[in-house]
Scaffold this motif. Structure first.
Motif, PDB file in Angstrom:
ATOM      1  N   ALA A 250       0.835  -1.200   0.000  1.00 42.70           N
ATOM      2  CA  ALA A 250       0.000   0.000   0.000  1.00 42.70           C
ATOM      3  C   ALA A 250       0.872   1.253   0.000  1.00 42.70           C
ATOM      4  O   ALA A 250       1.968   1.254   0.542  1.00 42.70           O
ATOM      5  CB  ALA A 250      -0.894   0.004   1.237  1.00 42.70           C
ATOM      6  N   PRO A 252       0.084   4.558   1.345  1.00 44.67           N
ATOM      7  CA  PRO A 252      -0.870   5.447   2.005  1.00 44.67           C
ATOM      8  C   PRO A 252      -0.506   6.917   1.806  1.00 44.67           C
ATOM      9  O   PRO A 252       0.670   7.282   1.883  1.00 44.67           O
ATOM     10  CB  PRO A 252      -0.766   5.066   3.487  1.00 44.67           C
ATOM     11  N   GLU A 255      -4.442  11.689   5.288  1.00 47.19           N
ATOM     12  CA  GLU A 255      -5.548  11.154   6.070  1.00 47.19           C
ATOM     13  C   GLU A 255      -6.883  11.568   5.446  1.00 47.19           C
ATOM     14  O   GLU A 255      -7.096  12.727   5.118  1.00 47.19           O
ATOM     15  CB  GLU A 255      -5.465  11.699   7.501  1.00 47.19           C
ATOM     16  N   ARG A 281      -6.172   6.417   5.776  1.00 44.54           N
ATOM     17  CA  ARG A 281      -5.534   7.304   4.816  1.00 44.54           C
ATOM     18  C   ARG A 281      -5.852   6.895   3.384  1.00 44.54           C
ATOM     19  O   ARG A 281      -6.326   5.786   3.132  1.00 44.54           O
ATOM     20  CB  ARG A 281      -4.020   7.284   5.053  1.00 44.54           C
ATOM     21  N   GLU A 284      -5.262   3.095   1.317  1.00 48.56           N
ATOM     22  CA  GLU A 284      -5.078   1.930   2.185  1.00 48.56           C
ATOM     23  C   GLU A 284      -6.428   1.306   2.533  1.00 48.56           C
ATOM     24  O   GLU A 284      -7.462   1.960   2.463  1.00 48.56           O
ATOM     25  CB  GLU A 284      -4.305   2.286   3.463  1.00 48.56           C
ATOM     26  N   ARG A 449      -8.322   0.709  -4.016  1.00 47.74           N
ATOM     27  CA  ARG A 449      -7.237   1.129  -3.132  1.00 47.74           C
ATOM     28  C   ARG A 449      -6.060   1.640  -3.948  1.00 47.74           C
ATOM     29  O   ARG A 449      -5.492   2.693  -3.655  1.00 47.74           O
ATOM     30  CB  ARG A 449      -6.770  -0.046  -2.276  1.00 47.74           C
ATOM     31  N   THR A 454      -9.767   5.368  -0.125  1.00 46.02           N
ATOM     32  CA  THR A 454      -9.674   4.818   1.219  1.00 46.02           C
ATOM     33  C   THR A 454     -10.784   3.795   1.400  1.00 46.02           C
ATOM     34  O   THR A 454     -11.930   4.069   1.080  1.00 46.02           O
ATOM     35  CB  THR A 454      -9.868   5.927   2.256  1.00 46.02           C
ATOM     36  N   ASP A 470      -4.653  -3.661   4.842  1.00 48.43           N
ATOM     37  CA  ASP A 470      -3.271  -3.263   5.115  1.00 48.43           C
ATOM     38  C   ASP A 470      -3.071  -3.138   6.614  1.00 48.43           C
ATOM     39  O   ASP A 470      -2.045  -3.505   7.147  1.00 48.43           O
ATOM     40  CB  ASP A 470      -2.972  -1.939   4.417  1.00 48.43           C
TER      41      ASP A 470
END
Lengths: 508, 363
Positions: A250, A252, A255, A281, A284, A449, A454, A470
């Motif tokens: 992932a 990420p 957020e 985030r 992910e 993803r 998210t 993840d």
């Protein structure tokens, strides 16, 4: 070799479909025999024929070598065939004993003789190591225990052949292990067990032999020890199936979802979500594991706007959405694949194309000045049906109610993914679906993803959580008791945390 | 022969065939009842048709249309509510209150014809909608079932009119109001002449317009889509971000408005005044009309025509053949019975159809 049950060349048609075309199932006494097949392959129809709910158009049924005609379930019971249904049939405010003797109560001095019955249940329970308390109330005992009450019901009625319909769907990993032990114990005592499932792992773990059916036909009967899961899956689906998802690491980003000190109450006004904090985030998949009924539903409802929160905040892209109505949350970039596709996901009496626009019908191009644009809707729905391989008899005009569960679910997933939300709350996306459909749906979720979306994944299936996520959060009694990296945990550890055996916090 | 049977049993045609069969069975059983009681059913049915003007009498045909007008609107009220998941048993009360306000406006205001009439009609629609607002609100906010509340609202309407008429618009007798002014009537000269003095009035066009508009709203608009979604599955509607409570209230109000319009066409177009102590039976007949019309606006219009012609013809039948006019309610009841077991008839038809399509229809 004598078989305890033989179903030979069974054919059962319904208007427009042949559910069972030519199925032969031969079960040996004292074995655990699995019946494996995709959704719609004809497993349930076959069992309904065996249980006397349907009469086959063709074929013969033999029990203990004698040809029989099973006109109704009472005949099946008299022949010693019992069934543990997927959805338990128990009276919640009755005790275990009262439930078991229901319909065959013995009287003593004008009163129901509970104690003699309870003693016999105690004996049976001890013999098969079920550890069920005959005087416990159903509402006070766990789901796994309730299932054992269903099993006891069969044993109490002297059933020799027990049919289990998808028995593990509602159980925790530990309970599944225990159930497998119970089945083996029963088989050792001479009972015959027919296990309907599409979970290959369980077949490997418990079954002696396995009959695979596809599109209403018997494909093969195999010795489980001498075959592999891959082989069985291939026979079931009709093509090779990959189990382990090819998954990139992932990446990420920023957020997207932040939940701060969230508290939510359930319908009865009791706290269901307690002080939950979490963050997810971009790019992910955060999996939320837990035994059913530990606050997941309420947490989902609070995020998606279906339920009022008690206190705390839900932030999407930094903006507080916790008091916004559903529509505004959707427009802010929230997608939701709901747990119950019939209750929330679809209007079953609408056709497929109307279901495809359930959240976007008021926007252009689907409508203009309050009038629906049929042409645009039709084209859009046809596109999604094509792209997501939703199989429906009459295309967009198919009534949602008449579609199979897997295709209903694909339709919902198509609709939600196509809206391209930045946060997708995905709940039990593959419940009741077969291997082929599961593989496809998992792939699509992973693709999202990788596009930087998210995903907050809620599932009761540990395999699904472990395969897709993840990061993993474990919910227990409304709290998040474990935070783990998917890469360095396993089913056992998760199962223990889910059962409340102490938390872990290993997030970086 | 086989083609006919396949036509009758095909899934696609059943929306038309089942109500048609229900009606035919209704008349058939009605004929049996007459045979058993010593009457000649052929004569009686001919008289019924004649009395309803279907055999050439223009005025009587006008009366059939008159009776159909009110039933179309009450039927539409019930059918619309039903399509959105609500059971409106309150059409009678909504119609009565709408009618009262229409008559009140018709009696008290002095305006030129079209304006006065339209104002009275509008007032009736609004009143009907408001009368249904409370049940809608109670359903949406507190989940109180609309069957209970609309029945209660019927009696509140009944007793309100009982009090309001003698108090505010007392007529010649204290059981009825004074007649409306001629400027508030829905009757127009050319229609009356066309139908040789029948009371059929432009309410008929209002009713037919309502049929088309309701069909259009339900099938073609965003609003109708939402209403149906809420009616079929409120949970999914909520999930999709629709305002479920608002839609329930609106739906109830539209149903009430249609019943209010029924009140306007009945009291402004036919009776000219309003009597106390009567809950209009058309409100309840609307349930039967909606049922037979399968809750489809056009089906409702057809069903209303059927019930309308039997209403219009029954008295003539009684005087011409001595068959008591109570036979008509018997036939109606049987038709409704057969319409209500729609599913069973459908299953029968499917069984017959299957036999014939498989067996090749052994002649």
């Amino acid at each position: 070799m004598t078989y305890v049950i033989e179903m030979l060349n069974i054919r059962k048609e319904f208007p427009g479909i042949v559910a069972n075309d030519d199925i032969t199932l031969q079960v040996k006494p004292g074995e655990i025999h699995a019946l494996l097949g995709e959704n719609g392959a004809g497993k349930s129809t076959l069992m309904s024929v065996l249980f006397g709910l349907y009469q086959p158009e063709r074929g013969t049924i033999k029990v203990q070598g004698k040809e029989v005609r099973i006109a109704n379930p009472n005949v099946a019971n008299a022949l010693g065939i019992g069934m543990v249904h997927q959805h338990f049939k128990l009276v919640h405010n009755f005790t275990v004993t009262e439930n078991i003797i229901l319909g065959m109560e013995r009287m003593r001095n004008g009163r129901i003789d509970i104690h003699t019955a309870a003693r016999r249940i105690q004996e049976l329970s001890a013999r098969y190591r079920l550890s069920v308390d005959p005087y416990a109330r159903i509402e006070d005992i766990s789901v796994g225990m309730q299932q054992r009450v269903e099993i006891l019901k069969m044993l109490y009625r002297d059933a020799e052949i027990l049919i289990f319909d998808e028995p593990t769907a509602v159980l925790t990993p530990q309970e599944i292990v225990e159930l497998m032990d119970i089945m083996r114990k029963m088989a050792a005592e001479g009972k015959t067990i027919l296990l309907i499932t599409h979970k290959l792992k369980e077949i490997k773990a418990a079954a002696d032999r396995c009959t695979i059916i596809r599109k209403g036909k018997t494909i093969a009967t195999l010795d489980v020890q001498e075959t592999t899961g891959e082989k069985m899956a291939e026979l079931m689906v009709g093509r090779p199936v990959t189990f382990k998802l090819e998954k990139k690491q992932a990446q990420p980003g920023e957020e997207v979802l932040r939940i701060e000190n969230l508290n939510v109450r359930d319908q009865r006004g009791l706290p269901a979500v307690k002080n939950v904090n979490l963050s997810a985030r971009a790019g992910e998949i955060v999996g939320v594991a837990g035994v059913d009924g530990n606050g997941q539903t309420q947490l989902v409802d609070a995020i998606t706007g279906l339920r009022k929160i008690e206190s705390g905040r839900v932030l999407l892209h930094g903006a507080d959405i916790s008091s916004l109505p559903v529509r505004n949350r959707n427009e802010a970039g929230l997608g939701h694949i709901p747990e119950d596709r019939h209750k929330h996901g679809l209007v079953l009496d609408f056709n497929l194309e109307d279901n495809m626009i359930l959240e976007t019908y008021y926007q252009e191009p689907f409508s203009k000045f309050g009038v629906l644009k049929r042409e645009a809707i039709r084209k859009y729905a046809a596109g999604l049906i094509e792209q997501f391989d939703v199989r429906a008899g009459q295309g967009g005009q198919t009534l949602a109610r008449s579609m199979s569960g897997g295709n209903q679910q694909k339709a919902i997933i198509a609709r939600e993914i196509d809206r391209s939300p930045s946060l997708m709350v995905v709940v039990q996306p593959t419940r009741g679906l077969d291997v082929g459909a599961v593989e496809y749906i998992h792939r699509r979720i992973l693709d999202e993803r990788d596009k930087g979306k998210t995903i907050l994944l809620f599932s009761l299936e540990l395999d699904e959580i472990l395969n897709l996520s993840d990061r993993i959060l474990v919910m227990y009694e409304g709290e998040i008791v474990g935070r783990l990296d998917a890469a360095d945990t396993n089913e056992n550890e998760l199962g223990l945390i889910m059962a409340g055996a102490g938390g872990r916090d290993r997030h970086a | 022969m086989r083609k006919w049977i396949l036509f009758f049993t095909s899934e696609r045609n059943q929306k038309i065939i089942v109500p048609f069969l229900a009606v035919m069975l209704g008349f058939l059983v009605g004929a049996l009842v007459m045979l058993f009681s010593g009457y000649n059913p052929v004569e009686a049915y001919l008289a019924l048709l004649k009395g309803a003007g279907l055999l050439g009498n223009i005025k009587r045909f006008g009366d059939t249309l008159l009776s159909m007008t009110t039933l179309t609107l009450t039927g539409l009220s019930v059918a619309f509510a039903f399509r959105t998941g609500l059971f409106n048993i309150g059409a009678a009360g909504q119609m009565l209150m709408g009618g009262f306000v229409a008559v009140y406006v018709g009696v008290t205001l002095s305006l030129p014809w079209v304006v006065h009439m339209l104002l009275a009609v509008f007032a009736a629609v609004l009143t009907g909608a408001l009368w249904a607002f409370l049940p809608g609100l109670l359903k949406a906010k507190f989940k109180i079932h609309e069957v209970v509340t609309t029945i209660m609202m019927n009696w509140i309407a009944y007793w309100s009119v009982y009090y309001l008429v003698p108090t505010y618009i007392p007529g010649h007798f204290n059981t009825e109001s004074i007649p409306i002014k001629p400027t508030a009537t829905l009757r127009v000269e050319w229609l009356t002449q066309l139908f040789h003095g029948s009371y059929v009035n432009i309410g008929l066009f209002f009713a037919l317009a309502a049929v088309v508009i309701i069909w259009w709203v339900m099938e073609k608009t965003v609003f109708g889509y939402e209403l149906k979604a809420v009616g079929f599955n409120g949970q999914a509607a909520k999930y999709a971000g629709m305002k479920v409570s608002r839609n329930i209230i609106l739906s109830m109000m539209i149903a009430g408005g249609l019943a209010g319009l029924a009140g306007a066409v009945f009291y402004l177009g036919y009776t000219d005044n309003i009597k106390i102590g009567v809950l209009p039976s058309q409100g309840f007949d609307g349930i039967a009309v909606a049922l037979l019309g399968l809750n489809n606006p056009f089906g409702v219009a057809l069903a209303a025509f059927l019930f309308g012609f039997m209403n219009a013809g029954k008295l003539f039948m009684q005087s011409a053949t001595a068959v008591p006019n109570e036979l008509v309610p018997i036939i109606n009841a049987i038709i409704i019975f057969f319409a209500a077991i729609y599913l069973m008839i459908k299953i029968w038809l499917q069984k017959i159809g299957k036999r014939f399509s498989e067996g090749g229809g052994d002649e």
